[in-house]
Design an enzyme around this catalytic site. Sequence first.
Site, short mmCIF file in Angstrom:
data_model
loop_
_atom_site.label_atom_id
_atom_site.label_comp_id
_atom_site.label_asym_id
_atom_site.label_seq_id
_atom_site.Cartn_x
_atom_site.Cartn_y
_atom_site.Cartn_z
N GLU A 1 19.51 -46.95 -16.61
CA GLU A 1 18.65 -47.17 -15.44
C GLU A 1 18.16 -48.61 -15.38
OE1 GLU A 1 15.06 -47.47 -12.97
OE2 GLU A 1 15.25 -47.89 -15.11
N ASP B 1 17.13 -45.56 -21.73
CA ASP B 1 17.16 -46.97 -22.09
C ASP B 1 15.85 -47.68 -21.76
OD1 ASP B 1 17.86 -46.56 -19.34
OD2 ASP B 1 18.65 -48.61 -19.23
#
EC number: 3.5.1.14
Length: 395
Positions: A141, A76
Amino acid sequence: MTEHVAVKNFREYLRIPSVQPNPNYEACLQFLKKQATTLGLPLKVCYPMPNKPVVVITWEGTDPKLPSILLNSHMDVVPVFPEKWTHDPFGAEKDANGNIYARGAQDMKCVGIQYIEAIRKLKEDGVRLKRTIHMSFVPDEEIGGEEGMGKWVTMDDFKRLNVGCALDEGMASVDDTYLLFYGERSIWQVHVHCPGTPGHGSLLLPDTAGEKVRYVIDKFMDFRAKEKEKLDTNPALSIGDVTTINLTRVKGGVQNNVVPPELVVGFDCRLSPTTNMDTFEKWIIDVCTKAGKGVYPEYQQKQNAKELTKLDSSNPYWVSFKKECDKLGLKLKEAIFPGGTDSRFVRAMGIPAFGFSPMNKTPVLLHDHDEYLSESTFLTGLEIYTKLIPALAGS
């Protein structure tokens, strides 16, 4: 001139809009399946949470009973403000200087592809490693990692990997050094609720929310000033060695002539590894108590990232890592990571983890507008991994 296959794959990966808060993990999964196929390696997918895959590509070692090496990266990326960019943030455009512009160019799709391409080169060169290599690509994350790596490390799927050491993200360095992170600060995000006497804005009411907020802000910012002075007066310290406090939110009120019944003030606190957390929490409670009746803290996040990876002879992985860096002529600068990464979850399991992204002489642009990485720096980092991975895994 033909573009290097690693650069092609890097740019393709960057074009996947895996941007929070709605990352396209399915497109990442399909891309990684294709990479695993070209590598001739098995791929497994685990879902710690629905729609949040952890992808693992494995290269088995000649002695698979040995503890393995985990090469971790996250899929991400953070949101963008397209109007602030001079390039399409998901176009992976390359300019005349070889700079590749895209969200995730530094944080951290570059490292994920460097892992893949380093393994590709080692396999093509006929190298066999003793330890098994697991390349993991994890979700979320950028929003704390609790439902990604945080959940995954507690699952049997992770424990079966028998990880002995992990590599994860670092950050760029503006000079000729390479940053190596061996620990992190603990992130505490606290909202201090300040209730008070409501009423008309023309009066001088007692015990108002505003008076209490003023006291709280003064105390938190005084603490901040002392830590800033400590950092400014000691050149041996870096930002990760001190506790940072920043006022990030103030909420409450309906209109200017109404004294509100409550105001809430938010602080982002990053506690240094030397901070006694019990003492810090007692300090927060004391501030709230002295601010006035009813004031209390609410924690949005309250981490304990005290585990540090040892950088001495007691850690054989560090010995191998440092020896190879010295052999390559890399100038390492060891530090505590200023933000938070998935490494903290790995270290919490008692596994040594190094935060390392091989980008030197590069402006720090993670989360910034016009994030980019030069093609030459990317390829140099790839070459570094082709040396470091065998050093850790044993060739």
